[in-house]
Design a protein around this motif. Structure first.
Motif, PDB file in Angstrom:
ATOM      1  N   PRO A 151       0.839  -1.195   0.000  1.00  0.00           N
ATOM      2  CA  PRO A 151       0.000   0.000   0.000  1.00  0.00           C
ATOM      3  C   PRO A 151       0.880   1.254   0.000  1.00  0.00           C
ATOM      4  O   PRO A 151       2.109   1.164   0.033  1.00  0.00           O
ATOM      5  N   GLU A 179       1.097   2.498  -6.783  1.00  0.00           N
ATOM      6  CA  GLU A 179       1.429   3.520  -7.790  1.00  0.00           C
ATOM      7  C   GLU A 179       1.551   4.897  -7.143  1.00  0.00           C
ATOM      8  O   GLU A 179       2.268   5.756  -7.632  1.00  0.00           O
ATOM      9  N   HIS A 210      -4.735  -3.136 -10.742  1.00  0.00           N
ATOM     10  CA  HIS A 210      -5.585  -4.091 -11.451  1.00  0.00           C
ATOM     11  C   HIS A 210      -4.907  -4.665 -12.692  1.00  0.00           C
ATOM     12  O   HIS A 210      -5.416  -5.601 -13.303  1.00  0.00           O
ATOM     13  N   GLY A 213      -0.526  -5.632 -10.533  1.00  0.00           N
ATOM     14  CA  GLY A 213      -0.781  -6.356  -9.280  1.00  0.00           C
ATOM     15  C   GLY A 213      -1.548  -7.640  -9.523  1.00  0.00           C
ATOM     16  O   GLY A 213      -1.194  -8.711  -9.010  1.00  0.00           O
ATOM     17  N   ALA A 214      -2.600  -7.530 -10.323  1.00  0.00           N
ATOM     18  CA  ALA A 214      -3.423  -8.719 -10.601  1.00  0.00           C
ATOM     19  C   ALA A 214      -2.609  -9.762 -11.364  1.00  0.00           C
ATOM     20  O   ALA A 214      -2.726 -10.966 -11.102  1.00  0.00           O
ATOM     21  N   PHE A 227      -0.089  -9.506   0.796  1.00  0.00           N
ATOM     22  CA  PHE A 227      -0.830  -8.314   0.360  1.00  0.00           C
ATOM     23  C   PHE A 227      -1.190  -7.449   1.553  1.00  0.00           C
ATOM     24  O   PHE A 227      -1.669  -7.949   2.577  1.00  0.00           O
ATOM     25  N   GLY A 229      -3.501  -3.842   2.071  1.00  0.00           N
ATOM     26  CA  GLY A 229      -4.313  -2.822   1.415  1.00  0.00           C
ATOM     27  C   GLY A 229      -5.759  -2.951   1.828  1.00  0.00           C
ATOM     28  O   GLY A 229      -6.047  -3.311   2.977  1.00  0.00           O
ATOM     29  N   SER A 230      -6.662  -2.701   0.892  1.00  0.00           N
ATOM     30  CA  SER A 230      -8.083  -2.646   1.238  1.00  0.00           C
ATOM     31  C   SER A 230      -8.703  -4.044   1.285  1.00  0.00           C
ATOM     32  O   SER A 230      -8.249  -4.963   0.590  1.00  0.00           O
ATOM     33  N   ILE A 236      -9.976  -9.957  -3.829  1.00  0.00           N
ATOM     34  CA  ILE A 236      -9.579 -10.263  -5.215  1.00  0.00           C
ATOM     35  C   ILE A 236      -8.289 -11.082  -5.205  1.00  0.00           C
ATOM     36  O   ILE A 236      -8.162 -12.091  -5.905  1.00  0.00           O
ATOM     37  N   LEU A 252      -5.455  -6.021   6.055  1.00  0.00           N
ATOM     38  CA  LEU A 252      -6.483  -5.210   5.394  1.00  0.00           C
ATOM     39  C   LEU A 252      -7.018  -4.047   6.214  1.00  0.00           C
ATOM     40  O   LEU A 252      -8.056  -3.503   5.890  1.00  0.00           O
ATOM     41  N   GLN A 331      -8.325  10.065  -2.193  1.00  0.00           N
ATOM     42  CA  GLN A 331      -8.473   9.682  -0.781  1.00  0.00           C
ATOM     43  C   GLN A 331      -8.937  10.882   0.058  1.00  0.00           C
ATOM     44  O   GLN A 331      -9.712  10.736   0.996  1.00  0.00           O
ATOM     45  N   ARG A 334     -12.506  11.025  -0.215  1.00  0.00           N
ATOM     46  CA  ARG A 334     -13.138   9.924   0.517  1.00  0.00           C
ATOM     47  C   ARG A 334     -13.223  10.263   2.006  1.00  0.00           C
ATOM     48  O   ARG A 334     -14.268  10.105   2.639  1.00  0.00           O
ATOM     49  N   GLU A 384     -13.976   1.818   8.273  1.00  0.00           N
ATOM     50  CA  GLU A 384     -12.631   2.402   8.310  1.00  0.00           C
ATOM     51  C   GLU A 384     -12.591   3.655   7.436  1.00  0.00           C
ATOM     52  O   GLU A 384     -12.891   3.596   6.250  1.00  0.00           O
TER      53      GLU A 384
HETATM   54  P1  NAP Z   1      -5.858  -0.790  -2.538  1.00  0.00           P
HETATM   55  O1  NAP Z   1      -6.540  -0.475  -3.807  1.00  0.00           O
HETATM   56  O2  NAP Z   1      -6.239  -2.024  -1.823  1.00  0.00           O
HETATM   57  O3  NAP Z   1      -4.289  -0.804  -2.876  1.00  0.00           O
HETATM   58  C1  NAP Z   1      -3.320  -1.591  -2.233  1.00  0.00           C
HETATM   59  C2  NAP Z   1      -2.414  -2.218  -3.261  1.00  0.00           C
HETATM   60  O4  NAP Z   1      -3.155  -3.147  -4.073  1.00  0.00           O
HETATM   61  C3  NAP Z   1      -1.801  -1.217  -4.240  1.00  0.00           C
HETATM   62  O5  NAP Z   1      -0.489  -1.632  -4.580  1.00  0.00           O
HETATM   63  C4  NAP Z   1      -2.727  -1.344  -5.421  1.00  0.00           C
HETATM   64  O6  NAP Z   1      -2.173  -0.916  -6.625  1.00  0.00           O
HETATM   65  C5  NAP Z   1      -3.002  -2.826  -5.438  1.00  0.00           C
HETATM   66  N1  NAP Z   1      -4.198  -3.222  -6.173  1.00  0.00           N
HETATM   67  C6  NAP Z   1      -5.316  -2.481  -6.427  1.00  0.00           C
HETATM   68  N2  NAP Z   1      -6.201  -3.201  -7.161  1.00  0.00           N
HETATM   69  C7  NAP Z   1      -5.638  -4.405  -7.379  1.00  0.00           C
HETATM   70  C8  NAP Z   1      -6.056  -5.590  -8.070  1.00  0.00           C
HETATM   71  N3  NAP Z   1      -7.250  -5.667  -8.680  1.00  0.00           N
HETATM   72  N4  NAP Z   1      -5.219  -6.647  -8.102  1.00  0.00           N
HETATM   73  C9  NAP Z   1      -4.017  -6.583  -7.494  1.00  0.00           C
HETATM   74  N5  NAP Z   1      -3.561  -5.501  -6.832  1.00  0.00           N
HETATM   75  C10 NAP Z   1      -4.361  -4.422  -6.770  1.00  0.00           C
HETATM   76  O7  NAP Z   1      -5.967   0.398  -1.538  1.00  0.00           O
HETATM   77  P2  NAP Z   1      -6.178   1.949  -1.920  1.00  0.00           P
HETATM   78  O8  NAP Z   1      -7.174   2.142  -2.995  1.00  0.00           O
HETATM   79  O9  NAP Z   1      -4.850   2.501  -2.150  1.00  0.00           O
HETATM   80  O10 NAP Z   1      -6.861   2.465  -0.584  1.00  0.00           O
HETATM   81  C11 NAP Z   1      -8.250   2.245  -0.376  1.00  0.00           C
HETATM   82  C12 NAP Z   1      -8.519   1.879   1.039  1.00  0.00           C
HETATM   83  O11 NAP Z   1      -7.742   0.733   1.417  1.00  0.00           O
HETATM   84  C13 NAP Z   1      -8.103   2.906   2.063  1.00  0.00           C
HETATM   85  O12 NAP Z   1      -9.030   3.905   2.223  1.00  0.00           O
HETATM   86  C14 NAP Z   1      -7.957   2.057   3.294  1.00  0.00           C
HETATM   87  O13 NAP Z   1      -9.191   1.843   3.902  1.00  0.00           O
HETATM   88  C15 NAP Z   1      -7.420   0.768   2.755  1.00  0.00           C
HETATM   89  N6  NAP Z   1      -5.960   0.662   2.929  1.00  0.00           N
HETATM   90  C16 NAP Z   1      -5.484  -0.075   3.941  1.00  0.00           C
HETATM   91  C17 NAP Z   1      -4.123  -0.190   4.135  1.00  0.00           C
HETATM   92  C18 NAP Z   1      -3.564  -0.993   5.254  1.00  0.00           C
HETATM   93  O14 NAP Z   1      -2.457  -0.746   5.690  1.00  0.00           O
HETATM   94  N7  NAP Z   1      -4.241  -2.001   5.714  1.00  0.00           N
HETATM   95  C19 NAP Z   1      -3.239   0.471   3.287  1.00  0.00           C
HETATM   96  C20 NAP Z   1      -3.742   1.225   2.234  1.00  0.00           C
HETATM   97  C21 NAP Z   1      -5.114   1.298   2.068  1.00  0.00           C
HETATM   98  P3  NAP Z   1      -2.197   0.631  -7.081  1.00  0.00           P
HETATM   99  O15 NAP Z   1      -2.654   1.461  -5.946  1.00  0.00           O
HETATM  100  O16 NAP Z   1      -0.805   0.858  -7.431  1.00  0.00           O
HETATM  101  O17 NAP Z   1      -3.104   0.700  -8.252  1.00  0.00           O
END
Ligand code: NAP
Ligand code: MG
Length: 482
Positions: A151, A179, A210, A213-214, A227, A229-230, A236, A252, A331, A334, A384
């Motif tokens: 993330p 990114e 997408h 990463g995917a 992983f 992130g979200s 996925i 997550l 963000q 959001r 969150e």
């Molecule tokens: P996110 O979309 O889950 O991004 C996290 C990582 O996953 C990034 O490297 C992202 O790539 C990648 N990713 C996105 N779509 C993917 C897919 N279909 N397949 C594989 N990899 C994929 O998170 P975000 O949009 O940056 O943030 C949204 C929410 O996630 C935040 O508001 C927060 O609630 C949560 N979040 C949580 C953490 C944590 O530490 N747990 C960290 C960040 C965000 P790209 O961004 O490079 O496209």
């Protein structure tokens, strides 16, 4: 800064993306583009996974001993410390963090390499007494090629948290940073090469989640995924892993509670509670974003919290205040949306921080906000926000406190504030959470402490020795010696 943003690091070489596409990266404090990164495709991921596979199966990396790997990790930790000012400057510019937060993140990053450097040759197998005439040993082996999707909130720390244990065990790694914040990772792979990591041990592919990463999570050449992130993308990733029969760790996020009883030391608790939500602009998976307060002290607590929170100052990295901007305009929108909806629902604002004079008008700033008497069924009480937004809810008694603490789908971190020792122990046992702190929160970067979630917070454990187990698998060896 020497970082070459626009190329991938694959098999020890900087390579242009196969399809030649790049995309801009932005500075959160100004909203201005400050470089281009590779917008990688399936072809780049194929190259990176291929390089990792060769390094693991036939290369110098696959032949390293645990002691040699430990030395490389330790050397990288040293190099991180000796290049700390440069790394911190890159991290602060890329994420908008206050300078001192970025400095602390680089020290924590170095700690990951120091800790796992020391641990690399201490993951021992076991011998199991079995039938007469047999010798049974259990070996710990690396998975092979591990994929890592990061993330944007703590890009430097995350580089260490996910890669150091994976490398300590001997996996060859492919990293897809976010990114929105990948500059520090691109510089770190150069330092890793200087520390002696052979070609293919660490590969980095930037680009869209997408797409790149995917492609990584779906790749049949990848044996394990990590992983952070979200929750939506976590699901996925897990499904992509299931398609080729591999497992993953998912980290997550959360909606982590502070549970404050009437006998708590409020003077000690309040500054910790404020820091746990404003640090990194609330963009922390383990942010303490809910305060549950025993009704008997609700008013006293709310007044003290309001006093401390209204002193929070938000600014650009070089101003080095309590809080920086949000990572992207998206963000920012959001987070502001959560604040606006809660206000429109008539929820009381207890306090707000201030945005400093002189910040760029195009920076992605949000005013930190505390909401009080939050209804349990309002979205802001259980979703969150991932921003500097704190909700305060009263509870009636211990049973109600436990019910409320466990009332979200998340379960990452919790804190209990009470002087009653027996109550501390009961709460630690009853709260559904990967970590529970008593009369403290976060306890430093906690590199040594197993960390991970339950439910929507994910599964698997990172940090501590637990990560070495997740990044390895056992092999049971049975020898019939007659
Ligand atoms: P996110 O979309 O889950 O991004 C996290 C990582 O996953 C990034 O490297 C992202 O790539 C990648 N990713 C996105 N779509 C993917 C897919 N279909 N397949 C594989 N990899 C994929 O998170 P975000 O949009 O940056 O943030 C949204 C929410 O996630 C935040 O508001 C927060 O609630 C949560 N979040 C949580 C953490 C944590 O530490 N747990 C960290 C960040 C965000 P790209 O961004 O490079 O496209
Ligand atoms: Mg950025």
């Amino acid at each position: 800064m020497k970082v070459d943003f626009s190329r991938n690091f694959i098999g020890g070489q900087w390579l242009d993306p196969v399809e030649g596409a790049t995309m801009p990266v932005y500075e959160p404090a100004t909203g201005k583009a400050f470089g281009e990164i590779a917008d990688s495709s399936q072809a780049d991921v194929d190259l990176a996974v291929g390089a990792a596979r060769r390094a693991f199966d036939d290369g110098a990396w696959g032949r390293t001993t645990a002691t040699e790997r430990g030395r490389m990790l330790t050397r990288l930790g040293d190099l991180i410390l000796s290049n700390a000012p440069e790394l911190s400057a890159i991290e602060a510019r890329d994420t908008g963090k206050p300078k001192s937060v970025a400095d602390a993140d680089i020290v924590a990053l170095a700690r990951y390499f120091e800790f796992y450097g020391g641990a690399a040759d201490k993951l021992h197998g076991e011998v199991i007494p079995y039938l007469g005439g047999y010798h049974v040993g259990v070996l710990n082996e690396p998975h092979g090629v591990t994929g890592h999707i990061l993330p944007w909130n703590y890009p430097a720390q995350m580089f260490g948290r996910t890669l150091a244990p994976a490398l300590a065990v001997g996996n060859a790694t492919v990293l897809k940073p976010a990114e929105d914040a990948c500059a520090t990772s691109l510089r770190l792979v150069e330092l890793a090469a200087e520390a002696g990591f052979p070609e293919g041990a660490i590969n980095i592919v930037t680009g869209k989640g997408h797409v790149a990463g995917a492609a990584l999570a779906a790749h049949h050449g990848v044996d394990f995924m990590s992983f952070t992130g979200s929750p939506e993308v976590g699901q996925i990733i897990q499904k992509l892993c299931a398609d080729h029969y591999i497992t993953c760790t998912l980290e997550l996020g959360g909606k982590s509670p502070h549970v404050v009883f009437a006998d708590a030391d409020l003077e000690a608790a309040i500054p910790v509670i404020v820091k746990a939500i404003v640090q990194n602009s609330g963009q922390t998976c383990s942010a303490g974003s809910r305060v549950l307060v025993e009704r008997a002290i609700y008013d006293t607590f709310a007044a003290l919290l309001a006093d401390a929170f209204s002193k929070v100052r938000v600014g650009a990295p070089e101003m080095d205040l309590d809080c920086g901007p949000i990572i992207t305009a998206k963000q920012q929108g959001r987070v502001q949306g959560f604040i606006d909806r809660a206000r429109a629902d008539g929820i009381e604002v207890i306090a707000q921080g201030q945005i400093a004079d002189g910040v760029a008008s195009d920076g992605y700033f949000v005013r930190p906000t505390v909401f009080g008497h939050v209804p349990r069924d309002n979205a802001i009480a259980y979703e969150e926000v991932f921003g500097p937004v704190l909700t305060v809810l009263p509870f009636e008694d211990e049973a109600d406190a436990v019910r409320l603490a466990n009332s979200t789908e998340y379960g990452l971190v919790a804190a209990v504030w009470t002087r009653d020792g027996a109550r501390q122990m009961r709460l630690v046992k009853k709260i559904r959470s990967g970590q529970v702190f008593v009369n403290c929160y976060g306890a430093g970067a906690g590199i040594e402490l197993p960390f991970g979630g339950a439910g929507k917070s994910g599964h698997g454990r990172e940090k501590g020795f637990a990560a070495l187990h997740d990044f390895s698998k056992t092999k049971t060896m049975v020898i019939n010696h007659g």
